[in-house]
Enzyme design. Structure first.
Site, PDB file in Angstrom:
ATOM      1  N   LYS A 159       0.814  -1.216   0.000  1.00  0.00           N
ATOM      2  CA  LYS A 159       0.000   0.000   0.000  1.00  0.00           C
ATOM      3  C   LYS A 159       0.849   1.268   0.000  1.00  0.00           C
ATOM      4  O   LYS A 159       0.376   2.338  -0.373  1.00  0.00           O
ATOM      5  CB  LYS A 159      -0.956  -0.018   1.164  1.00  0.00           C
ATOM      6  CG  LYS A 159      -2.198  -0.808   0.791  1.00  0.00           C
ATOM      7  CD  LYS A 159      -2.725  -1.650   1.852  1.00  0.00           C
ATOM      8  CE  LYS A 159      -3.920  -2.432   1.383  1.00  0.00           C
ATOM      9  NZ  LYS A 159      -3.943  -3.776   1.929  1.00  0.00           N
TER      10      LYS A 159
HETATM   11  C1  LIG Z   1      -4.392  -4.861   1.462  1.00  0.00           C
HETATM   12  C2  LIG Z   1      -3.587  -6.091   1.349  1.00  0.00           C
HETATM   13  C3  LIG Z   1      -3.967  -7.141   0.507  1.00  0.00           C
HETATM   14  C4  LIG Z   1      -5.249  -7.103  -0.282  1.00  0.00           C
HETATM   15  O1  LIG Z   1      -5.233  -6.132  -1.285  1.00  0.00           O
HETATM   16  P1  LIG Z   1      -6.603  -5.609  -1.925  1.00  0.00           P
HETATM   17  O2  LIG Z   1      -6.232  -4.500  -2.803  1.00  0.00           O
HETATM   18  O3  LIG Z   1      -7.435  -5.150  -0.751  1.00  0.00           O
HETATM   19  O4  LIG Z   1      -7.234  -6.760  -2.603  1.00  0.00           O
HETATM   20  C5  LIG Z   1      -3.127  -8.227   0.390  1.00  0.00           C
HETATM   21  N1  LIG Z   1      -1.987  -8.304   1.100  1.00  0.00           N
HETATM   22  C6  LIG Z   1      -1.594  -7.323   1.928  1.00  0.00           C
HETATM   23  C7  LIG Z   1      -0.334  -7.477   2.683  1.00  0.00           C
HETATM   24  C8  LIG Z   1      -2.373  -6.182   2.081  1.00  0.00           C
HETATM   25  O5  LIG Z   1      -1.976  -5.201   2.908  1.00  0.00           O
END
Ligand SMILES: *Cc1c(COP(=O)(O)O)cnc(C)c1O
Length: 501
Positions: A114
């Site tokens: 993210k």
């Molecule tokens: C947020 C997240 C996901 C999922 O991603 P999405 O975009 O919500 O499908 C998978 N792995 C990690 C480590 C995350 O932080």
């Protein structure tokens, strides 16, 4: 270049510029913003991208969507977002182990993918606010399943003209994730644990967003809400970049030829990351299959296998908590797309989801799902894969990445497909030390997450990431826990505390 405008998946024709859509976060009718068309990158253009750095490629792609930003504005945002915050100055390195390629998206300040979009978002927002002559304080409301929260806090902390409130499931995140958030410093930040899961938090945040009365009050106080969740187009588009970038890296090391298709295996929760992969394919990236990997909350896996989305089921707290989600917001954008931009169909399906927590898509739109392969990994399988890959290659995956890897293994068994595959690696194993070390050896299962950091570093022969070191000895700044029904009150309290002083 063609101007791009943003409209709602539910039909209200707002025709917003990207600056307005980024500031607004979510459409007025409760739908999500989508671009009116997708720029196409031809094979010749792809060839030209081969030698680009991550930043250059980021400018190249974001520019195609944020057409109301000048090149200088965007370049400025990108330069400031992707600096030495990323370890080794690498935002998205590709690491080959065995037959697969790990796209490591976790070298940023909070050790999860993210960071890539969220490092950029505050700069996009501030630039957008300047372009719109907005002199309101932007209040970022965020629901998190664990990783968005910290990444958003880190990027918005002490950013002038913004405030940020993060809600996380008090009992649904790893202790390291929780420590990361509750120790956040910054004049403009607030972190609240809730008695509920991510879905509860997300639903309430969306409701607060569209509360007319509150909006009016905020306006009077010179505030406006926006979102840092992947419902914000300013979060989603920058994620397209690393799909292209991984392809360029494969080209550069001659693992593939220009035009050759590849697979991506994506650990999926809110459907944001994999949607960016889908958009990449629409834009011309040669993709064979997208592997949608679920944990035991396998609502998406079932959806891709049946066409029925059914959230009426038990909610599991798993060792991949950032995917503990039953209401995947971004699926709405996908449905909009495969239904042929049919907003009334989307309205009806989302109405059903609201009322019955369930909907079924018609046969006429199921075709669009062929690109996807859906499967799941249980916690047990996730642990087995962590151990297997570590034993074979000395490489440590975090549990989310391992879910993707496990699903890839099932896909191989089901299909025998020999297409080169990229495993989208979404978090550092250091964020989930207990689950990861526990997978290697049962005796670690009862150990404290923080104690295991050093052990993990030694076992895997990798240095403790800087953000992890920093966490040691940080003071807890936030200890509020509330019911979901009190979230709005907490937001009000936070905003009034600050404006009367
Ligand atoms: C947020 C997240 C996901 C999922 O991603 P999405 O975009 O919500 O499908 C998978 N792995 C990690 C480590 C995350 O932080």
């Amino acid at each position: 270049m063609e101007e791009i405008y943003y409209n709602s998946t539910r039909g209200s024709n707002e025709n917003l510029t990207s600056a307005s859509a980024i500031l607004k976060g979510i459409a007025g009718d409760g739908g999500l913003f989508i671009p009116n068309c997708f720029p196409f990158i031809s094979k010749r253009e792809l060839k030209n991208c081969e030698k680009m750095s991550f930043k250059q490629l980021s400018l190249y792609i974001n520019k195609k969507f944020f057409t109301d930003f000048s090149e200088r504005e965007l370049k400025n945002c990108i330069d400031r977002a992707y600096d030495n915050k990323f370890e080794g100055n690498a935002a998205a390195p590709l690491n080959k182990k065995g037959d697969v390629f790990y796209l490591e998206l976790f070298h940023g300040p909070t050790m999860a993918f993210k960071d890539i979009a969220l490092c950029l978002l505050p700069y996009l927002m501030k630039t957008a606010a300047r372009k719109r002559n907005l002199n309101k304080t932007i209040v970022i409301l965020t629901a998190t399943s664990g990783d968005t929260g910290k990444a958003a806090l880190e990027s918005f902390a002490d950013v002038e003209g913004t405030k940020i409130v993060v809600f996380f499931p008090e009992k649904g995140v790893s202790s390291i994730q929780k420590r990361q958030m509750t120790t956040q410093i910054g004049e403009n930040v607030k972190v609240v644990g809730i008695n509920g899961n991510f879905d509860d938090a997300q639903k309430e945040v969306k409701r607060i967003f569209n509360d007319v009365e509150l909006k009016r009050e905020l306006n009077r106080g010179s505030y406006m809400f926006s979102s840092a969740n992947s419902i914000n187009i300013g979060r989603l588009i920058p994620q397209i970049v690393y799909y292209f970038y991984s392809y360029m890296q494969l080209l550069r090391v001659k693992e593939i030829k220009l035009g050759e298709k590849i697979n991506f295996a994506v650990p999926t929760g809110n459907f944001g990351n994999i949607l960016a992969a889908y958009y990449s394919k629409k834009m011309g990236l040669p993709v064979n299959k997208l592997l949608c990997a679920s944990n035991e909350n396998k609502v998406l896996c079932d959806f891709f296998n049946s066409g029925i989305y059914d959230a009426n089921r038990k909610f599991f707290v798993t060792i991949s908590p950032s995917m503990d989600i039953l209401m995947s917001s971004n699926l709405e954008r996908f449905i909009y797309d495969i239904s042929g931009k049919n907003a009334s169909a989307v309205r009806e399906l989302m109405g059903n989801l609201d009322k019955f927590r369930k909907y079924e898509i018609g046969d006429n739109i199921k075709e669009g799902m062929d690109l996807f392969y859906g499967n799941l990994a249980t916690d047990e399988e996730t642990k087995q894969s962590i151990k297997e890959v570590f034993d074979k290659h000395g490489y440590l995956m975090d549990p989310h990445t391992s879910v993707a890897y496990s699903v890839y293994k099932k896909y191989l068994q089901d299909t025998g497909d020999g297409t080169k595959t990229v495993i989208v690696s979404t978090a550092s194993p250091f964020k989930f030390t207990r689950a990861v070390m526990g997978a290697l050896d049962n005796r670690y299962n009862s150990e404290d997450d923080f104690k295991l950091v050093k052990l993990m570093s030694r076992a895997a022969g990798i240095e403790i990431p800087k953000p992890m070191k920093k966490l040691d000895g940080c003071k807890v700044m936030h200890d509020t826990v509330c019911e979901t029904g009190q979230m709005e009150t907490e937001v009000r309290k936070f905003l009034s505390e600050r404006c009367h002083c």
